[in-house]
Scaffold this active site. Structure first.
Site, PDB file in Angstrom:
ATOM      1  N   ALA A 240       0.805  -1.218   0.000  1.00 40.65           N
ATOM      2  CA  ALA A 240       0.000   0.000   0.000  1.00 40.65           C
ATOM      3  C   ALA A 240       0.840   1.271   0.000  1.00 40.65           C
ATOM      4  O   ALA A 240       0.296   2.357  -0.213  1.00 40.65           O
ATOM      5  CB  ALA A 240      -0.943   0.010   1.204  1.00 40.65           C
TER       6      ALA A 240
ATOM      7  N   THR B 111      -3.492  -3.245   3.874  1.00 42.19           N
ATOM      8  CA  THR B 111      -2.797  -4.519   3.646  1.00 42.19           C
ATOM      9  C   THR B 111      -2.471  -5.232   4.958  1.00 42.19           C
ATOM     10  O   THR B 111      -2.047  -4.616   5.935  1.00 42.19           O
ATOM     11  CB  THR B 111      -1.499  -4.284   2.866  1.00 42.19           C
TER      12      THR B 111
ATOM     13  N   ASP C 142       0.335   6.310   8.729  1.00 39.32           N
ATOM     14  CA  ASP C 142       0.923   4.991   8.523  1.00 39.32           C
ATOM     15  C   ASP C 142       0.976   4.207   9.830  1.00 39.32           C
ATOM     16  O   ASP C 142       1.931   3.477  10.102  1.00 39.32           O
ATOM     17  CB  ASP C 142       2.335   5.110   7.911  1.00 39.32           C
TER      18      ASP C 142
ATOM     19  N   TRP D 252       7.294  -4.540  13.369  1.00 36.29           N
ATOM     20  CA  TRP D 252       7.028  -5.967  13.135  1.00 36.29           C
ATOM     21  C   TRP D 252       7.830  -6.885  14.055  1.00 36.29           C
ATOM     22  O   TRP D 252       7.443  -8.056  14.249  1.00 36.29           O
ATOM     23  CB  TRP D 252       7.323  -6.337  11.688  1.00 36.29           C
TER      24      TRP D 252
ATOM     25  N   CYS E 180      15.551   4.849  -4.677  1.00 36.20           N
ATOM     26  CA  CYS E 180      16.757   4.184  -4.193  1.00 36.20           C
ATOM     27  C   CYS E 180      16.828   4.128  -2.677  1.00 36.20           C
ATOM     28  O   CYS E 180      17.696   3.448  -2.112  1.00 36.20           O
ATOM     29  CB  CYS E 180      18.009   4.897  -4.714  1.00 36.20           C
TER      30      CYS E 180
END
Length: 713
Positions: free
Chosen positions: A196, A254, A319, A407, A618
């Site tokens: 996302a 997601t 986010d 996470w 990048c």
């Protein structure tokens, strides 16, 4: 599920397993619903969180407070051909399995440390641009399951490594990718996806038959275009909480990490992700909660039917994923045992939720949180602080988009009744300057709906700690400061220990009750990966993967401060046992980039500005402000950008694709020239006195400005 059907299914699994044992002539571990529900048997670690509860707690106690001083290396295995080992292994029957890099699955013998086999799924080259790697793997009924960056899910024979089946869970050419670990229950394997943050994506989770790979059900997390109709009543209800034409951008949501199966209620809890674009004013211009973003969603495990949800961040715009792990436990609440789930998402609060009803029991801040004052227990909603939604164009808030907890998994000990959480405090800067819902369109250069932040992130911009948290009292028990702004996932044991790998290359064991450091070992390189523990031949082992790579490496100097460089420092699996006799292989000392230059190259300011924008592609690998965080080479110190021909051969032509550098065929020669100008500008940049003192001067000024605005109006 009907109890009779469940009993019949369990009997069929047991019969099949018995046939396998008879055929092999030796007793093999049977990993099924019964095994993954068994909290008392710690011999194997067959799933991401060990058991269905996702507690990451082991009942083994051979290694304990008294014996941990004898813990030594049993063996190490260096992995020279994979780039990212920020992943959780599993272990069954004396074999460790893990998916490293782009889901290259390895099988390693615990007794010897020898590689038994490996399987490379050969990821699609274009998906290599999203350099997160695999975060986990799982085992079920003699098979291993993991996802691939390009959207495939596959099953391998655990003994031979041969492919049993694979299926594409996404649509060819879309922005979805898989990094999280699948989970298996009731003969089904479930997987979500990410993406996302990179373009048009509508999130979903899918369950497949674990034996054949046939799709069983799919649940979309956010609604699609109302003109196309809704898949179910849940999507119809969710659509009422969105405004505008959100489906043009996908919406996000997601589910890339947390999925927890609850055998007591036969349901699965899904931790859902952020909106797409991040900026809620653009995707849903008239407001709304935007269900089911940033939520815990309960689904029927057999059908995928919606049961209930709790939204941690309504109408999220920062986010603030709720894709962090979801832990099941029984806790004493007001003198009564309650079946609860515990959840510490990015937004900085710790939630305890009744998992039968979805009702919020409690929520408190884990640390510095400035976007919300508290969670109102009468409504279950956060009480937001004015200005945090960057209503005036910009805002600096804690935590930032990296979250107070990301996470890296936490652990819960039923012995101490404490949760152990790797947390960090790092602010986030948000600015939607010049963007209006009536005119804004999602483009590759503006997916998030925010102004880009191009400055380096100084090493003292954030901090991290290992936090022991009492979920019932909702207060800190103890905390230990950890180096840098991110550290590894956590394991707790009946031996009274909490294990964690750190960014400085230390693997440590703490007293689970006090936080005292009881043991420390040098891994030779930092890690974010969570450890596991298991028993083979009556011996308790502890294993952890170490290596410096992954998404946390993009934060410039903040990431680079430890001196780990992906191609100079090892990626390795380390295994420990009491009275082990192995020694750590020689490891290079920490190193730091030394920018080089071509004085003859005349910089064009317009090309530098263009190159700065193009360089955003990048950042994930090479770091913000061209300051590499340790995964990919620091381009300021690389000779390749000094040569136009060499740079073109690598970037356009894929000259280093075999070493993990994807090709960017869509970039023109003029684009490449602009990027080279930007890299040279960064290599010539001389830090100010403020930066020499340890902080980016622009960052300091921003902090001062925003604090003044926030606290003094």
């Amino acid at each position: 599920m009907n109890p009779i059907r469940r009993t019949v299914r369990a009997a069929l699994y047991a019969a099949a397993s018995a046939l396998l044992v008879a055929a092999s002539g030796q007793a093999a571990a049977v990993i099924d619903n019964a095994a993954l529900s068994n909290e008392a048997d710690g011999r194997d670690w067959a799933a991401y969180g060990r058991t269905f509860s996702e507690q990451r707690f082991s009942p083994l106690d051979q290694i304990n407070r008294s014996t941990v001083s004898r813990l030594k290396l049993a063996w190490t295995l260096d992995l020279d051909d994979v780039w990212n080992v920020s992943t959780a292994p599993v272990e069954v029957d004396g074999v460790i399995y893990f998916a490293a890099g782009y889901s290259v699955v390895h099988a390693v013998d615990v007794r010897s440390g020898k590689l038994l086999w490996k399987y490379d799924p050969k990821v699609d080259g274009k998906k290599m641009r999203m350099a997160w790697g695999s975060r986990g793997i799982t085992y079920w009924n003699g098979k291993l399951y993991t996802g691939v960056q390009d959207g495939r899910l596959f099953a391998l024979d655990a003994k031979t490594g041969s492919l049993v089946w694979e299926t594409l869970t996404t649509t060819p050419g879309d922005n979805r990718y898989i990094t999280g670990a699948p989970r298996v229950f009731n003969g089904k394997v479930i997987i979500g996806h990410g993406g996302a943050d990179f373009g048009h994506v509508r999130g979903y989770v899918t369950a497949y038959d674990a034996e054949t790979g046939t799709q069983a059900w799919r649940f979309y997390i956010v609604p699609g275009n109302p003109d196309d109709g809704f898949e179910n009543a849940a999507m119809e209800a969710a659509a009422k909480t969105w405004t505008g034409q959100w489906w043009k951008y996908g919406g996000g949501g997601t589910a890339w990490n947390a999925m927890t199966y609850d055998p007591e209620f036969n349901r699965v809890y899904i931790g859902t992700g952020n909106g797409s674009p991040w900026n809620a004013k653009l995707r849903s211009p008239e407001g709304g909660d935007n269900l089911y973003l940033c939520s815990v969603v309960a689904l029927d495990a057999d059908t995928g039917e919606y049961l209930w949800h709790y939204q941690t961040t309504p109408g999220e715009t920062w986010d603030f994923n709720s894709t962090m792990d979801i832990v099941l436990a029984t806790a004493e609440i007001d003198g009564q045992p309650r079946k609860v789930l515990m959840h510490a998402p990015k937004n900085g609060f710790f939630y305890v939720i009744d998992r039968q009803t979805g009702k919020l029991i409690s929520a408190e801040k884990l640390g510095k949180v400035t976007w919300a004052e508290r969670v109102d227990m009468s409504t279950g909603r956060p009480v937001e602080i004015k200005g945090s939604r960057y209503e005036d164009g910009e805002a600096l808030i804690w935590p930032g988009s990296g979250g107070m907890h990301n996470w890296q998994p936490m652990s819960y000990s039923p012995d101490t009744r404490l949760a152990y959480i790797p947390v960090r405090e790092l602010p986030g800067y948000y600015n939607d300057e010049g963007r209006k819902a009536s005119t804004w369109t999602m483009t590759p250069g503006d997916v998030l709906g925010l102004k880009g932040f191009f400055d380096d992130v100084p090493k003292n911009a954030g901090s991290s700690s290992l936090l022991a948290w009492d979920p019932v009292q909702q207060k800190k028990a103890w905390s230990v400061e950890t180096p840098g702004a991110t550290s590894g996932g956590v394991l707790s044991t009946r031996g009274g220990l909490v294990f964690q790998g750190r960014a400085d290359g230390k693997f440590q064991a703490h007293d689970a009750s006090t936080g005292e450091t009881l043991w420390s070992s040098d891994m030779g390189v930092g890690t974010q990966a969570p450890p596991i523990t298991y028993e083979v031949d009556g011996k308790q082992y502890v294993s952890v993967l170490a290596g410096w790579a992954g998404g946390q490496m993009l934060l410039g100097t903040l990431s680079a401060q430890h001196g780990w460089v992906g191609r100079e420092h090892p990626r390795r699996l380390l295994t420990y046992v009491l009275d082990g006799e192995a020694t750590l292989p020689p490891t290079a000392a920490p190193s730091f980039a030394k920018p080089i230059d071509d004085p003859a190259m005349q910089l064009d300011p317009a090309m530098v500005a263009k190159g700065r924008e193009l360089y955003s592609s990048c950042v994930i690998c090479h770091g913000v402000s061209a300051v590499a965080g340790g995964y990919a080479p620091d381009l300021r110190a690389s000779p390749i950008p000094l040569s136009a021909d060499a740079f073109k051969a690598v970037v356009q032509g894929g000259g280093l694709e075999a070493r993990g550098m994807p090709r960017f065929e869509e970039l023109s020669d003029d684009d490449l020239t602009a990027i080279r100008h930007y890299i040279r500008e960064r290599s010539r940049y001389k830090p100010s006195i403020g930066e020499q003192l340890g902080a980016a001067w622009d960052f300091i000024k921003l902090l001062i400005k925003m604090k003044w605005k926030q606290y003094f109006g």
